[in-house]
Design a protein around this motif. Structure first.
Motif, PDB file in Angstrom:
ATOM      1  N   LEU A   1       1.048  -1.348   0.056  1.00  0.00           N
ATOM      2  CA  LEU A   1       0.096   0.042   0.052  1.00  0.00           C
ATOM      3  C   LEU A   1       1.029   1.356  -0.184  1.00  0.00           C
ATOM      4  O   LEU A   1       1.594   1.397   0.760  1.00  0.00           O
TER       5      LEU A   1
ATOM      6  N   LYS B   1       1.407   5.534  -0.996  1.00  0.00           N
ATOM      7  CA  LYS B   1       0.872   6.839  -1.589  1.00  0.00           C
ATOM      8  C   LYS B   1       1.560   7.131  -2.933  1.00  0.00           C
ATOM      9  O   LYS B   1       2.788   6.728  -3.177  1.00  0.00           O
TER      10      LYS B   1
ATOM     11  N   GLY C   1      -3.734  16.083  -8.104  1.00  0.00           N
ATOM     12  CA  GLY C   1      -3.247  15.887  -6.710  1.00  0.00           C
ATOM     13  C   GLY C   1      -3.943  14.615  -6.214  1.00  0.00           C
ATOM     14  O   GLY C   1      -3.142  14.246  -5.144  1.00  0.00           O
ATOM     15  N   MET C   2      -4.941  14.183  -6.567  1.00  0.00           N
ATOM     16  CA  MET C   2      -5.411  12.908  -6.202  1.00  0.00           C
ATOM     17  C   MET C   2      -4.542  11.658  -6.270  1.00  0.00           C
ATOM     18  O   MET C   2      -4.299  10.776  -5.465  1.00  0.00           O
TER      19      MET C   2
ATOM     20  N   GLN D   1      -1.514  12.115  -3.701  1.00  0.00           N
ATOM     21  CA  GLN D   1      -2.030  11.873  -2.522  1.00  0.00           C
ATOM     22  C   GLN D   1      -2.587  10.662  -1.972  1.00  0.00           C
ATOM     23  O   GLN D   1      -2.561  10.336  -0.797  1.00  0.00           O
ATOM     24  N   MET D   2      -3.082   9.847  -3.088  1.00  0.00           N
ATOM     25  CA  MET D   2      -4.016   8.550  -2.707  1.00  0.00           C
ATOM     26  C   MET D   2      -3.103   7.586  -2.266  1.00  0.00           C
ATOM     27  O   MET D   2      -2.010   7.396  -3.007  1.00  0.00           O
ATOM     28  N   MET D   3      -3.713   6.592  -1.603  1.00  0.00           N
ATOM     29  CA  MET D   3      -2.695   5.238  -1.353  1.00  0.00           C
ATOM     30  C   MET D   3      -3.685   4.155  -1.768  1.00  0.00           C
ATOM     31  O   MET D   3      -4.738   4.260  -1.969  1.00  0.00           O
ATOM     32  N   GLU D   4      -2.759   3.415  -2.732  1.00  0.00           N
ATOM     33  CA  GLU D   4      -3.576   1.970  -3.243  1.00  0.00           C
ATOM     34  C   GLU D   4      -2.581   1.145  -3.204  1.00  0.00           C
ATOM     35  O   GLU D   4      -1.180   1.445  -3.262  1.00  0.00           O
ATOM     36  N   PRO D   5      -3.158  -0.126  -3.500  1.00  0.00           N
ATOM     37  CA  PRO D   5      -1.991  -1.292  -3.327  1.00  0.00           C
ATOM     38  C   PRO D   5      -1.206  -1.236  -5.093  1.00  0.00           C
ATOM     39  O   PRO D   5      -1.827  -0.977  -5.699  1.00  0.00           O
TER      40      PRO D   5
ATOM     41  N   THR E   1      -7.541  10.798 -12.956  1.00  0.00           N
ATOM     42  CA  THR E   1      -8.505  10.259 -12.136  1.00  0.00           C
ATOM     43  C   THR E   1      -9.951  10.665 -12.248  1.00  0.00           C
ATOM     44  O   THR E   1     -11.074   9.930 -11.891  1.00  0.00           O
TER      45      THR E   1
ATOM     46  N   VAL F   1      -8.915  -1.484  -2.820  1.00  0.00           N
ATOM     47  CA  VAL F   1      -8.893  -0.250  -1.674  1.00  0.00           C
ATOM     48  C   VAL F   1      -8.309   0.930  -2.415  1.00  0.00           C
ATOM     49  O   VAL F   1      -7.335   0.930  -2.966  1.00  0.00           O
TER      50      VAL F   1
ATOM     51  N   TRP G   1      -7.087   4.656  -0.370  1.00  0.00           N
ATOM     52  CA  TRP G   1      -7.174   5.667   0.702  1.00  0.00           C
ATOM     53  C   TRP G   1      -6.807   7.352   0.322  1.00  0.00           C
ATOM     54  O   TRP G   1      -5.757   7.297  -0.280  1.00  0.00           O
TER      55      TRP G   1
ATOM     56  N   TYR H   1      -5.954  17.014   2.048  1.00  0.00           N
ATOM     57  CA  TYR H   1      -4.642  17.514   2.225  1.00  0.00           C
ATOM     58  C   TYR H   1      -4.885  19.327   2.062  1.00  0.00           C
ATOM     59  O   TYR H   1      -3.903  19.883   2.022  1.00  0.00           O
TER      60      TYR H   1
END
Lengths: 353, 183
Positions: free
Chosen positions: A5, A7, A170-171, A174-178, A258, B33, B35, B39
């Motif tokens: 996981l 960012k 920006g997403m 900043q986003m976390m994904e596997p 996105t 998933v 997250w 910000y």
């Protein structure tokens, strides 16, 4: 390797390392500061060097030098910083040097805001700095795709000897994904660069320069760049068509990054609840723009909807692809406001009633 | 099947942290998933929130305007997110910090004294784990066991916090599972 996981910004940094990049020059700016932060911590472990420059102007000129001596070099920034880098990128393109740079786009113009936007599309695709050159521009829609495109961007830059930009909003940063991280490239395996200014031992000097006082030489260099751009245009168009089965579509949505994911969610909703046929076309290479692939999808559609986090920039390329054959509508929010799936579904419903 | 959870509170209450724990547990169980943190300006001196989306299929929009569940640790968060929840959705409220109730009758609301319970168990800063535990107790979208493993992983370098976090998480989980709001 198992998925981890991560960012977006950190995954971009790690992907660059795995692609063989050991030199980063940059200057912090939200929403991409986690890339330099990550590399500042990670580079010492792989014998890389991280330099925080005094400004974006300095950073891009450090890339100019690093690329000139044959290194895989990276910088990352966000919109205002990318504007400052434009002059340097033009020099780099003029000298046929390979660099990879990332724009994690924030809202503009001016200092704008720090939230996600897609308002740098025209800047990236129609001429970032001055002169006749094109950037290869790739736009990921997930953290995994950001990793894959960064990894590949270094090879593309070295192959075509050109600046490659990876552009996310920006997403994406900043986003976390596997993610599945690619293997570490063997540095001794990287393409040779006999043109690099590595010291004229046993050979004549390699001169890297973009000043041509004779107009015929400047003309020749611009046409050399044009030839390269034509080749990239033939070979590097990338796109994805989502749920557009072979029959008639009520609406074809065109979106990138996105925004395309948000549009997929909206399209699924309208397909399910309203029993309408909605497809989504996602350009992955913003330049070269996938005109032919879009034209082929557009043929099936009654109407086209372009959705962007801007007041309408990519819509110009959609018009060029469709050539007036289908009605095109636009929906956008900007300034850091992100169209929600509900917003897009509402717009879709107004078009198909 | 897709579940969207928003976690919101003051900066420092550990909302990003429990979001990451939930996201890593979901990854561990092989789910799709995302997250996504706030910000923007709100993070700089107001509420901080993150959105976790967990699904069987690849996640479309990581940005959610009508979430299924919200874990709220301060009053501004309740005021902002309770009205956005989908019908029958879940609202977990930190009643130590939030005296008011949501006026919605079409959602499941669970109040828990997260800060008090965490203090009683030795570390008020683990109130976020009480909240996450309560949510998982109401709806086990990832198993208690996987979440405990995620906690052990996340605190591998700060081992002294593993025990209290495990306990506070389990406390919230058990109270919610038993339907005891302990308010």
């Amino acid at each position: 390797m198992a998925k981890v996981l991560m960012k977006g910004c950190e995954a971009i940094g790690e992907a660059a390392i795995r692609a063989g990049c050991r030199n980063f020059f940059g200057y912090p700016i939200t929403p991409q500061t986690e890339v330099p932060e990550y590399l500042a911590k990670r580079f010492p472990e792989v014998d890389g060097s991280y330099v925080q420059a005094e400004s974006e102007v300095a950073a891009i000129n450090m890339l100019y030098g690093g690329a000139g001596v044959g290194k895989r070099v990276l910088t990352t920034s966000s919109s205002p910083g990318i504007s400052l880098m434009a002059e340097g990128v033009s020099y780099i393109a003029a000298c046929h040097l390979p660099i990879v740079f990332v724009n994690i786009v924030r809202a503009g113009p001016g200092l704008g805001g720090i939230l996600p936007a897609q308002s740098d599309y025209l800047q990236a695709t129609k001429g970032h700095g001055h002169g006749d050159y094109k950037l290869l521009v790739l736009a990921p829609a997930s953290v995994q795709e950001a990793v894959d495109l960064i990894y590949e961007a270094f090879d593309l830059a070295d192959h075509y000897l050109t600046p490659v930009m990876v552009m996310g909003d920006g997403m994406i940063g900043q986003m976390m994904e596997p993610v599945d991280l690619p293997d570490m490239r063997d540095l001794s395996d990287l393409v040779e660069k006999p043109w690099a200014a590595t010291g004229a031992c046993g050979r004549g000097p390699n001169i890297i320069n973009s000043l041509y006082l004779k107009e015929d030489m400047c003309n020749a260099n611009s046409w050399k760049l044009k030839e390269k751009a034509d080749e990239i245009e033939r070979k590097e168009q990338r796109s994805e068509a989502y749920a557009c089965p072979g029959d008639v579509l009520d609406v074809l949505v065109v979106a990138y990054g996105t925004m395309a994911r948000i549009c997929k969610t909206a399209a699924d909703e309208v397909k399910k609840k309203d029993k309408k046929k909605v497809g989504v076309f996602r350009p992955i290479s913003l330049w070269p723009y996938p005109y032919e692939a879009l034209a082929a999808e557009a043929k099936k559609a009654k109407k086209i909807l372009v959705v962007e986090m801007s007041t309408g920039q990519m819509v110009e390329d959609v018009k060029l692809a469709v050539l007036g054959k289908k009605p095109i509508e636009f929906y956008g929010l900007t300034g850091g406001m992100v169209p929600s799936p509900d917003n897009v579904a509402h717009k879709l419903r107004s078009m198909i009633k | 099947m897709q579940t969207e959870v928003i976690m919101s509170g003051f900066g420092g209450q550990g909302l990003m942290m429990i979001g990451k724990l939930l996201a890593s547990a979901a990854l561990e169980e092989g789910k799709n998933v995302t997250w996504l943190p706030s910000y923007g300006p709100e993070m700089r001196g107001g509420t901080a929130n993150c959105t976790v989306v967990i699904g069987d299929k690849p996640v479309g929009s990581p940005l959610i305007t009508s979430p299924w569940a919200a874990i709220v640790m301060n009053q501004p968060s309740l005021e902002k997110f309770a009205p956005m929840l989908r019908k029958d959705g879940i609202l977990v409220v930190n009643s130590t910090m939030i005296p008011i109730n949501s006026d919605r009758t079409d959602i499941r609301c669970f109040r828990i004294r997260a800060d008090d319970l965490a203090s009683e168990m030795g570390n008020r800063r683990s109130a976020n784990l009480v909240m996450l535990g309560a949510y998982i107790g109401l709806e086990e979208i990832v198993s208690h066991k996987t979440l405990i493993t995620a906690i052990e992983h996340a605190f591998a370098e700060k081992k002294k916090f593993i025990d209290v976090n495990r306990k506070t998480f389990t406390k919230g989980y058990e109270l919610a599972k038993a339907g005891k709001s302990d308010d």
